[in-house]
Structure formats: C-alpha cells, structure tokens
Write an enzyme that holds these catalytic residues in place. Structure first.
Site, PDB file in Angstrom:
ATOM      1  N   ARG A   1      12.436  -0.525 -12.372  1.00 35.39           N
ATOM      2  CA  ARG A   1      11.280   0.087 -11.712  1.00 35.39           C
ATOM      3  C   ARG A   1      10.144   0.246 -12.717  1.00 35.39           C
ATOM      4  O   ARG A   1      10.314   0.786 -13.804  1.00 35.39           O
ATOM      5  CB  ARG A   1      11.660   1.477 -11.177  1.00 35.39           C
ATOM      6  CG  ARG A   1      10.491   2.302 -10.664  1.00 35.39           C
ATOM      7  CD  ARG A   1      10.356   2.188  -9.178  1.00 35.39           C
ATOM      8  NE  ARG A   1       9.246   2.956  -8.628  1.00 35.39           N
ATOM      9  CZ  ARG A   1       9.390   4.030  -7.865  1.00 35.39           C
ATOM     10  NH1 ARG A   1      10.594   4.508  -7.614  1.00 35.39           N
ATOM     11  NH2 ARG A   1       8.336   4.636  -7.366  1.00 35.39           N
TER      12      ARG A   1
ATOM     13  N   ASP B   1      13.792   2.839  -5.413  1.00 34.87           N
ATOM     14  CA  ASP B   1      13.270   4.201  -5.316  1.00 34.87           C
ATOM     15  C   ASP B   1      14.440   5.080  -4.902  1.00 34.87           C
ATOM     16  O   ASP B   1      15.153   4.753  -3.952  1.00 34.87           O
ATOM     17  CB  ASP B   1      12.164   4.222  -4.250  1.00 34.87           C
ATOM     18  CG  ASP B   1      11.468   5.566  -4.121  1.00 34.87           C
ATOM     19  OD1 ASP B   1      11.409   6.322  -5.115  1.00 34.87           O
ATOM     20  OD2 ASP B   1      10.972   5.856  -3.014  1.00 34.87           O
TER      21      ASP B   1
ATOM     22  N   ARG C   1       8.638  -1.788  -4.964  1.00 29.47           N
ATOM     23  CA  ARG C   1       9.525  -1.340  -6.021  1.00 29.47           C
ATOM     24  C   ARG C   1      10.925  -1.922  -5.876  1.00 29.47           C
ATOM     25  O   ARG C   1      11.413  -2.124  -4.769  1.00 29.47           O
ATOM     26  CB  ARG C   1       9.591   0.187  -6.091  1.00 29.47           C
ATOM     27  CG  ARG C   1      10.203   0.928  -4.922  1.00 29.47           C
ATOM     28  CD  ARG C   1       9.274   1.137  -3.729  1.00 29.47           C
ATOM     29  NE  ARG C   1       7.991   1.707  -3.999  1.00 29.47           N
ATOM     30  CZ  ARG C   1       7.745   3.012  -4.051  1.00 29.47           C
ATOM     31  NH1 ARG C   1       8.701   3.869  -3.828  1.00 29.47           N
ATOM     32  NH2 ARG C   1       6.543   3.437  -4.284  1.00 29.47           N
TER      33      ARG C   1
HETATM   34  N1  PH2 Z   1       8.910   4.341   0.608  1.00 30.84           N
HETATM   35  C1  PH2 Z   1       7.671   4.767   0.370  1.00 30.84           C
HETATM   36  C2  PH2 Z   1       6.554   4.453   1.230  1.00 30.84           C
HETATM   37  N2  PH2 Z   1       6.892   3.705   2.379  1.00 30.84           N
HETATM   38  N3  PH2 Z   1       8.403   2.601   3.772  1.00 30.84           N
HETATM   39  C3  PH2 Z   1       9.660   2.219   4.053  1.00 30.84           C
HETATM   40  N4  PH2 Z   1       9.909   1.560   5.178  1.00 30.84           N
HETATM   41  N5  PH2 Z   1      10.708   2.509   3.213  1.00 30.84           N
HETATM   42  C4  PH2 Z   1      10.498   3.185   2.056  1.00 30.84           C
HETATM   43  O1  PH2 Z   1      11.473   3.439   1.301  1.00 30.84           O
HETATM   44  C5  PH2 Z   1       9.182   3.618   1.725  1.00 30.84           C
HETATM   45  C6  PH2 Z   1       8.155   3.296   2.631  1.00 30.84           C
HETATM   46  C7  PH2 Z   1       7.394   5.611  -0.806  1.00 30.84           C
HETATM   47  O2  PH2 Z   1       8.427   5.773  -1.631  1.00 30.84           O
HETATM   48 MG    MG Z   2       9.839   7.347  -2.059  1.00 30.68          MG
HETATM   49 MG    MG Z   3      10.501   8.270  -5.364  1.00 33.40          MG
END
Ligand code: PH2
Ligand code: MG
Ligand code: MG
Length: 169
Positions: free
Chosen positions: A83, A95, A92
């Site tokens: 990351r 996360d 990323r």
């Molecule tokens: N994480 C985000 C912002 N938007 N959208 C989806 N579908 N899945 C995510 O894990 C995600 C996101 C910020 O961490």
């Molecule tokens: Mg997030």
């Molecule tokens: Mg995060």
C-alpha cells in the site's frame, strides 16, 4: 480482555483476491480469526475519479490487543502488501478498516471506532450481515441487519462471488 473485531478489507489494485487472502493470513497473528465472509465485487463509492471495482470482505477476529495497538499492526500489514498512500481515496492493493471493536467507542485524531462510514456502506454491511447479522453498532444501537435494511437501494452495487478466500489457501 478478549474482544471481537470486525474488519472491512478491500482491494482494487493488483491481484485483489491474493491480496485479501494474504491479509487474512497475516491478520491471524493478531488473534483468532473466527469468521471470514464471502468475497464481494463492489462498485467504487465516494471516490474522486474512476477506478477499478473492489473486492471486499469482512473478517471477524478475537484479539487481546487494545484498539490503538491493533490499528498500528493493521497499518504495517497494509504497507507490507504494497500500500502506497499517494492519493487520497486512490486505488489500493489493500485497505484494512476497523468497522467494530467489540463495543468500544474510540474518537481520537488518527482513529475512529466504529468506522465513521461503516453504517452507510453496502460493501461493509453486506459481508458483515453474512457473518454477524446480530452484531450491534454501539452508538447507533442498531444491528448490522437493521443497518443494511435501512440503506437506500441506490448505494453502490455489490455482487457476492461464489469463490471464497479460505479454501484456496
Ligand atoms: N473504500 C473506500 C472508498 N470506496 N468503495 C468500495 N466499493 N469498496 C471499498 O473498499 C472502498 C470504496 C475508502 O477506503
Ligand atoms: Mg477504507
Ligand atoms: Mg483505511
């Protein structure tokens, strides 16, 4: 004191399933993994430019660590899996977000628990309801299932995948 932590994992860069699988493996050093949801392919929401769809899942882990210790260990795993925080809300490799930490409420500059967006994110609530429908949000006092039922149908599409993470390892 042992607490059950619910983590939202997401990847939309590189080998998405491989990144999540490796993350679950590394998270097992922080406590006992008690449940892993299916994988969900989800439309990016709240992002500032077009980016690939995510794979998301939710992991339950029982830990003796305190929230801040636990959080810093998750940051290390994100780093180890490549990351790079170049762009806010950019694509990323991995996360790891703490959705719930038992019934703990934390509000400090770097860390907010429950996660401030978890209750309106379909990509968090669908996998969470799959593994823990009755877990309760300590501030909103609503269960995961109730929070999901309250979401407007328009909030980001999600598709549950047949292939899981676990059997593949
Ligand atoms: N994480 C985000 C912002 N938007 N959208 C989806 N579908 N899945 C995510 O894990 C995600 C996101 C910020 O961490
Ligand atoms: Mg997030
Ligand atoms: Mg995060």
């Amino acid at each position: 004191m042992k607490k059950t932590v619910y983590l939202s994992l997401g990847s939309n860069l590189g080998d998405r399933a491989g990144n999540l699988r490796e993350a679950v493996h590394r998270l097992s050093a922080l406590g006992a993994i008690t449940a892993v949801s299916s994988l969900y392919e989800t439309e990016p929401v709240e992002v500032e430019r077009a980016q690939p769809w995510f794979l998301n899942c939710v992991v339950a882990i029982e830990t003796e660590l305190m929230p801040k210790q636990f959080f810093s260990r998750t940051l290390v795993i994100e780093q180890e899996l490549g990351r790079r925080r170049i762009e806010k809300k950019g694509p990323r490799t991995l996360d790891i977000d703490i959705a719930l930490f038992g019934s703990a409420v934390v509000d400090s500059p770097g860390l907010t628990i429950p996660h401030p967006s978890m209750h309106y994110r379909r990509f968090v609530l669908e996998p969470l309801v799959e593994i823990a429908p009755d877990v309760r949000h300590p501030i909103l006092k609503r269960t995961a299932r109730e929070l999901l039922n309250d979401l407007p149908a328009t909030t980001g599409s999600t598709r549950r995948l047949k292939e899981g993470l676990i059997a593949e390892r």
